[in-house]
Design an enzyme around this catalytic site. Sequence first.
Site, PDB file in Angstrom:
ATOM      1  N   LYS A 284       0.835  -1.200   0.000  1.00 20.85           N
ATOM      2  CA  LYS A 284       0.000   0.000   0.000  1.00 20.85           C
ATOM      3  C   LYS A 284       0.869   1.248   0.000  1.00 20.85           C
ATOM      4  CE  LYS A 284      -3.875  -1.889   2.708  1.00 20.85           C
ATOM      5  NZ  LYS A 284      -4.959  -1.684   1.741  1.00 20.85           N
ATOM      6  N   ARG A 364     -10.283 -11.525   1.999  1.00 17.96           N
ATOM      7  CA  ARG A 364     -11.143 -12.575   1.421  1.00 17.96           C
ATOM      8  C   ARG A 364     -10.447 -13.932   1.468  1.00 17.96           C
ATOM      9  NH1 ARG A 364     -11.520  -9.169  -4.030  1.00 17.96           N
ATOM     10  NH2 ARG A 364     -11.194  -7.536  -2.469  1.00 17.96           N
TER      11      ARG A 364
HETATM   12  N1  BES Z   1      -8.023  -3.815   4.480  1.00 21.16           N
HETATM   13  C1  BES Z   1      -8.223  -3.410   3.141  1.00 21.16           C
HETATM   14  C2  BES Z   1      -9.508  -2.640   2.932  1.00 21.16           C
HETATM   15  C3  BES Z   1      -9.644  -1.321   3.645  1.00 21.16           C
HETATM   16  C4  BES Z   1      -9.386  -0.141   2.982  1.00 21.16           C
HETATM   17  C5  BES Z   1     -10.042  -1.258   4.948  1.00 21.16           C
HETATM   18  C6  BES Z   1      -9.531   1.068   3.627  1.00 21.16           C
HETATM   19  C7  BES Z   1     -10.198  -0.047   5.606  1.00 21.16           C
HETATM   20  C8  BES Z   1      -9.938   1.117   4.936  1.00 21.16           C
HETATM   21  C9  BES Z   1      -8.245  -4.634   2.223  1.00 21.16           C
HETATM   22  O1  BES Z   1      -7.445  -5.676   2.635  1.00 21.16           O
HETATM   23  C10 BES Z   1      -7.748  -4.181   0.904  1.00 21.16           C
HETATM   24  O2  BES Z   1      -6.600  -3.828   0.827  1.00 21.16           O
HETATM   25  N2  BES Z   1      -8.601  -4.192  -0.110  1.00 21.16           N
HETATM   26  C11 BES Z   1      -8.247  -3.763  -1.406  1.00 21.16           C
HETATM   27  C12 BES Z   1      -8.760  -4.781  -2.397  1.00 21.16           C
HETATM   28  C13 BES Z   1      -8.243  -4.588  -3.779  1.00 21.16           C
HETATM   29  C14 BES Z   1      -6.773  -4.912  -3.834  1.00 21.16           C
HETATM   30  C15 BES Z   1      -9.037  -5.455  -4.709  1.00 21.16           C
HETATM   31  C16 BES Z   1      -8.848  -2.394  -1.660  1.00 21.16           C
HETATM   32  O3  BES Z   1      -9.979  -2.151  -1.226  1.00 21.16           O
HETATM   33  O4  BES Z   1      -8.183  -1.559  -2.243  1.00 21.16           O
HETATM   34 MN    MN Z   2      -5.453  -5.485   1.989  1.00 18.69          MN
END
Ligand code: BES
Ligand code: MN
Length: 508
Positions: A284, A364
């Site tokens: 990230k 997931r």
């Molecule tokens: N933990 C994150 C989602 C999240 C984002 C939680 C902001 C709280 C605040 C999750 O694991 C994630 O990174 N999801 C990705 C999925 C994508 C790679 C398909 C996302 O939402 O960007």
């Molecule tokens: Mn994630």
Amino acid sequence: MRTEVSFAPISGIATELLAVLAADTQTAKGPEAKPQPTLLTTDAAVSAAAAEVLGTGEYKAGANETVLIHAPAGLAARRLLLVGLGKLAKATEHGMREAAGTAVRFAKPRGIRELTLTLPENSSERLPHAVVARAAAEGAMVGDFDADTYRTERKDQSIQKLIFATADADRPAIEAAVREGVIVGESQNFARSLVNEPGNKLTPTILGQRAALMAQEVGLGWDVYSTEKLHELKMGAFWSVSQGSPEPPALIVLRFEPEGVHDGPVLGLVGKGITFDTGGISIKPADNMEKMKYDMAGGAAMMGAMRAIALLKPRVRVIAIVCAAENMPSGTAQKPGDVQTAMPLAPDKPGKTIEIINTDAEGRLVLADGITYARQLGATHLIDAATLTGAVSVALGRAIGGVFSNDDATYAKFAAALAVSGERFWRLPLGEEYAELIKSDIGDIKNTGGRYGGASIAAEFLHTFAEDTPWIHLDIAGVAWVEESRPYVAKGPSGIAVRSILEWVRSY
Ligand code: BES
Ligand code: MN
Ligand code: ZN
């Protein structure tokens, strides 16, 4: 916080702060219709003490609007606080929750350690006294929480004693309602305290220890497993997230088995417990990454709900699974393109193969195996909660969570639970259209399916593992952390979903 219920006349209660509710009873509309702030008590001395300020028109009894009167004449209380409920005709138990939180949060920063909250005298079929008393107790507990455990100089200390004053004659009913509200509020705060912990203080192992401690305190059955058990159960999806971190995973199992209940449904609660989500190799950006300590909020919600379930003892069997891991980039981390084999539902069946497109879509993965495990342990109905996608907050914002379901009857029960909990969720679609997007050329399924409809795609991924078992999925990524303080709740971890999950469970 200690709580008590008092049946004494409120003007005679010697207290640091006497909080009394007020509502706007104006029913006419239009520019001529001025707000009519009205006290929800018939105590003559309180009415006299408030008459001056109510007469000025400066106080309108809007929702969570407060005004403080020092040394109120004719009252044993040192201070009188009016707390607004807004329009009386539209008053709800959730409004009571907020008003109670507002009173507590008014007292906290002013060094007031003890207060009395007057429950409204007017009762209606729509808002019976016991329902209002429970809501008030919940709101007060939730309002008392601040995420300040790591401040060496804590700004505001907790309330030590809270008295609920009521004119209702049914003592046992009001006392039971307050007790219940305290349990629910405390359980929500328990979840919030876990979510507030940073990644270095709350590893998967420590989350497991917290779960075990809580289970022993309230009398739940429990097991906390780690790497070996993941391998034994062939949890290839869960393990693939964990493998990049030197911190071992924790597979947390909590069991509520009420005596004499041997048939009927077994409810399976599955929570995402990523104690820190860096994204892994698909790392990230640095901005806001610190927030990813709250990526275990779904798991914490399940732990909070189980705590309340253990104490309130509904007549239904419940089993909770929390899949805890740290998502890290390293030489042992999984890579985009890797293929993982998820846990098989039965030993003689093959597990589904997952092509990893993005290692940041890790929630997931851990949930896939958590859901399968819950089904293998006999769950007949499933609910999961997870901070799963950024996309859900794009769709619904920061105040309303996403809910998905493969079964309308099960969803209807959840919708009914929302009416009791006061929490806000909105149903979003599943569907073949989304399932189509996660078909893999290499394996059975891939873990991402593009930018559009991201929350539904993630939900459809989980659906592949829930299959036909009636199932609710809560995406709480947008609502697990409150960015701005409100009069009735502190900024920080919200503890969202604890109350709704509890009510859903109780509906069985
Ligand atoms: N933990 C994150 C989602 C999240 C984002 C939680 C902001 C709280 C605040 C999750 O694991 C994630 O990174 N999801 C990705 C999925 C994508 C790679 C398909 C996302 O939402 O960007
Ligand atoms: Mn994630
Ligand atoms: Zn995550």
